[in-house]
Design a protein around this motif. Structure first.
Motif, PDB file in Angstrom:
ATOM      1  N   UNK A  14       0.822  -1.213   0.000  1.00  0.00           N
ATOM      2  CA  UNK A  14       0.000   0.000   0.000  1.00  0.00           C
ATOM      3  C   UNK A  14       0.855   1.262   0.000  1.00  0.00           C
ATOM      4  N   UNK A  15       2.036   1.223   0.617  1.00  0.00           N
ATOM      5  CA  UNK A  15       2.893   2.393   0.673  1.00  0.00           C
ATOM      6  C   UNK A  15       3.360   2.793  -0.715  1.00  0.00           C
ATOM      7  N   UNK A  16       3.865   1.803  -1.477  1.00  0.00           N
ATOM      8  CA  UNK A  16       4.331   2.100  -2.827  1.00  0.00           C
ATOM      9  C   UNK A  16       3.163   2.501  -3.723  1.00  0.00           C
ATOM     10  N   UNK A  17       2.040   1.816  -3.561  1.00  0.00           N
ATOM     11  CA  UNK A  17       0.876   2.144  -4.399  1.00  0.00           C
ATOM     12  C   UNK A  17       0.411   3.574  -4.136  1.00  0.00           C
ATOM     13  N   UNK A  18       0.490   4.008  -2.893  1.00  0.00           N
ATOM     14  CA  UNK A  18       0.070   5.379  -2.548  1.00  0.00           C
ATOM     15  C   UNK A  18       0.991   6.392  -3.203  1.00  0.00           C
ATOM     16  N   UNK A  19       2.309   6.128  -3.177  1.00  0.00           N
ATOM     17  CA  UNK A  19       3.271   7.046  -3.796  1.00  0.00           C
ATOM     18  C   UNK A  19       3.066   7.104  -5.308  1.00  0.00           C
ATOM     19  N   UNK A  20       2.830   5.947  -5.914  1.00  0.00           N
ATOM     20  CA  UNK A  20       2.628   5.940  -7.360  1.00  0.00           C
ATOM     21  C   UNK A  20       1.352   6.707  -7.752  1.00  0.00           C
ATOM     22  N   UNK A  21       0.298   6.506  -6.980  1.00  0.00           N
ATOM     23  CA  UNK A  21      -0.958   7.228  -7.277  1.00  0.00           C
ATOM     24  C   UNK A  21      -0.786   8.752  -7.101  1.00  0.00           C
ATOM     25  N   UNK A  22      -0.043   9.128  -6.055  1.00  0.00           N
ATOM     26  CA  UNK A  22       0.180  10.566  -5.815  1.00  0.00           C
ATOM     27  C   UNK A  22       0.997  11.182  -6.943  1.00  0.00           C
ATOM     28  N   UNK A  23       2.004  10.414  -7.442  1.00  0.00           N
ATOM     29  CA  UNK A  23       2.836  10.919  -8.535  1.00  0.00           C
ATOM     30  C   UNK A  23       2.011  11.064  -9.820  1.00  0.00           C
ATOM     31  N   UNK A  24       1.155  10.067 -10.083  1.00  0.00           N
ATOM     32  CA  UNK A  24       0.312  10.147 -11.276  1.00  0.00           C
ATOM     33  C   UNK A  24      -0.674  11.328 -11.179  1.00  0.00           C
ATOM     34  N   UNK A  26      -0.229  14.177  -9.512  1.00  0.00           N
ATOM     35  CA  UNK A  26       0.491  15.428  -9.716  1.00  0.00           C
ATOM     36  C   UNK A  26       0.828  15.654 -11.189  1.00  0.00           C
ATOM     37  N   UNK A  27       1.206  14.567 -11.882  1.00  0.00           N
ATOM     38  CA  UNK A  27       1.472  14.698 -13.317  1.00  0.00           C
ATOM     39  C   UNK A  27       0.197  15.115 -14.077  1.00  0.00           C
ATOM     40  N   UNK A  28      -0.930  14.539 -13.672  1.00  0.00           N
ATOM     41  CA  UNK A  28      -2.196  14.891 -14.302  1.00  0.00           C
ATOM     42  C   UNK A  28      -2.532  16.361 -14.088  1.00  0.00           C
ATOM     43  N   UNK A  29      -2.353  16.865 -12.850  1.00  0.00           N
ATOM     44  CA  UNK A  29      -2.657  18.259 -12.559  1.00  0.00           C
ATOM     45  C   UNK A  29      -1.723  19.190 -13.322  1.00  0.00           C
ATOM     46  N   UNK A  30      -0.470  18.780 -13.483  1.00  0.00           N
ATOM     47  CA  UNK A  30       0.487  19.596 -14.247  1.00  0.00           C
ATOM     48  C   UNK A  30       0.082  19.677 -15.709  1.00  0.00           C
ATOM     49  N   UNK A  31      -0.357  18.552 -16.266  1.00  0.00           N
ATOM     50  CA  UNK A  31      -0.787  18.552 -17.663  1.00  0.00           C
ATOM     51  C   UNK A  31      -2.041  19.416 -17.855  1.00  0.00           C
ATOM     52  N   UNK A  32      -2.952  19.336 -16.883  1.00  0.00           N
ATOM     53  CA  UNK A  32      -4.175  20.121 -16.978  1.00  0.00           C
ATOM     54  C   UNK A  32      -3.871  21.625 -16.911  1.00  0.00           C
ATOM     55  N   UNK A  33      -2.954  22.008 -16.018  1.00  0.00           N
ATOM     56  CA  UNK A  33      -2.627  23.430 -15.872  1.00  0.00           C
ATOM     57  C   UNK A  33      -1.858  23.981 -17.059  1.00  0.00           C
ATOM     58  N   UNK A  34      -1.096  23.123 -17.741  1.00  0.00           N
ATOM     59  CA  UNK A  34      -0.304  23.596 -18.894  1.00  0.00           C
ATOM     60  C   UNK A  34      -0.956  23.257 -20.225  1.00  0.00           C
ATOM     61  N   UNK A  35      -2.193  22.797 -20.216  1.00  0.00           N
ATOM     62  CA  UNK A  35      -2.843  22.413 -21.471  1.00  0.00           C
ATOM     63  C   UNK A  35      -3.175  23.651 -22.290  1.00  0.00           C
ATOM     64  N   UNK A  36      -3.030  23.574 -23.586  1.00  0.00           N
ATOM     65  CA  UNK A  36      -3.334  24.654 -24.515  1.00  0.00           C
ATOM     66  C   UNK A  36      -4.643  24.339 -25.244  1.00  0.00           C
ATOM     67  N   UNK A  37      -5.476  25.376 -25.491  1.00  0.00           N
ATOM     68  CA  UNK A  37      -6.742  25.121 -26.191  1.00  0.00           C
ATOM     69  C   UNK A  37      -6.508  24.810 -27.668  1.00  0.00           C
ATOM     70  N   UNK A  38      -7.321  23.912 -28.182  1.00  0.00           N
ATOM     71  CA  UNK A  38      -7.212  23.564 -29.597  1.00  0.00           C
ATOM     72  C   UNK A  38      -7.886  24.633 -30.447  1.00  0.00           C
ATOM     73  N   UNK A  39      -9.019  25.193 -29.967  1.00  0.00           N
ATOM     74  CA  UNK A  39      -9.738  26.227 -30.690  1.00  0.00           C
ATOM     75  C   UNK A  39      -9.268  27.603 -30.200  1.00  0.00           C
ATOM     76  N   UNK A  40      -8.973  28.513 -31.147  1.00  0.00           N
ATOM     77  CA  UNK A  40      -8.519  29.859 -30.793  1.00  0.00           C
ATOM     78  C   UNK A  40      -9.729  30.719 -30.426  1.00  0.00           C
TER      79      UNK A  40
END
Length: 197
Positions: A14-24, A26-40
């Motif tokens: 459970x310890x490793x699984x928790x760290x992996x889920x937390x890392x995933x 954070x990566x998801x939130x980073x992608x969402x914050x840096x996402x660019x719109x397709x339509x101008x």
């Protein structure tokens, strides 16, 4: 804390699984914050001539130029006053006259002519009332009234009772007319002639 973590899928650690889920996550939130719109969706850029507003700037500059010129004239006049002896020609010898005197005079003349025309029309108009007919009708009415009346009208004003008659009526005693001292002889004679004893 890792023991209380409940993963979505079964995991041996459970310890490793928790760290992996937390890392995933954070990566998801980073992608969402840096996402660019397709339509101008930014829209069109404002044209340069609308941003600058050259006409407004031109009007503002002209107004400033007028103010500057007025200030220069005023400063020149003030400097002349300061340099001179301080005498100011402030006497205005202008005749007092109304700006609309002619118009008011024309209106007054027009009203006068209209009133004169109305007066002439009124005076030239003959009366529609026939006064002679009214007088004739009134005479007929008086004649009918006299015919209907029991006693003749208008005789009460002509008759003036003699004081002797009044004395006899008031006293109730037969008094000779010659003894009456109030009436003169002509009234007594007239009464005696009209009422012989």
């Amino acid at each position: 804390m890792h023991k209380a973590f409940q993963p979505l899928k079964p995991a041996t650690n459970k310890l490793l699984q928790r760290r992996w889920d937390q890392t995933q996550y954070e990566q998801h939130r980073t992608k969402v914050s840096t996402a660019q719109p397709i339509v101008d969706t930014k829209g069109m850029k404002t044209p340069a001539h609308i941003q600058l507003k050259l006409k407004k700037r031109q009007l503002h500059e002209e107004r400033l130029a007028i103010i500057e010129r007025d200030n220069q004239l005023l400063s020149a006049k003030l400097s002349d006053i300061v340099c001179s002896k301080g005498l100011v020609d402030h006497w205005n010898h202008y005749p007092e006259r109304s700006l609309n005197a002619e118009k008011r005079r024309d209106q007054l003349l027009q009203v006068t002519h209209q009133n004169r025309a109305i007066y002439q029309r009124i005076t030239a108009r003959k009366s529609e009332y026939r006064r002679q007919l009214w007088l004739d009708d009134w005479e007929k009415v008086e004649q009918r009234r006299d015919d209907i009346a029991r006693y003749p009208r208008g005789l009460t004003n002509k008759q003036t009772p003699s004081c002797c008659v009044l004395h006899l009526t008031m006293v109730g005693i037969h008094v000779p007319l010659e003894i009456c001292t109030v009436c003169d002889d002509s009234e007594a004679n007239a009464f005696a002639a009209a009422h012989p004893q």
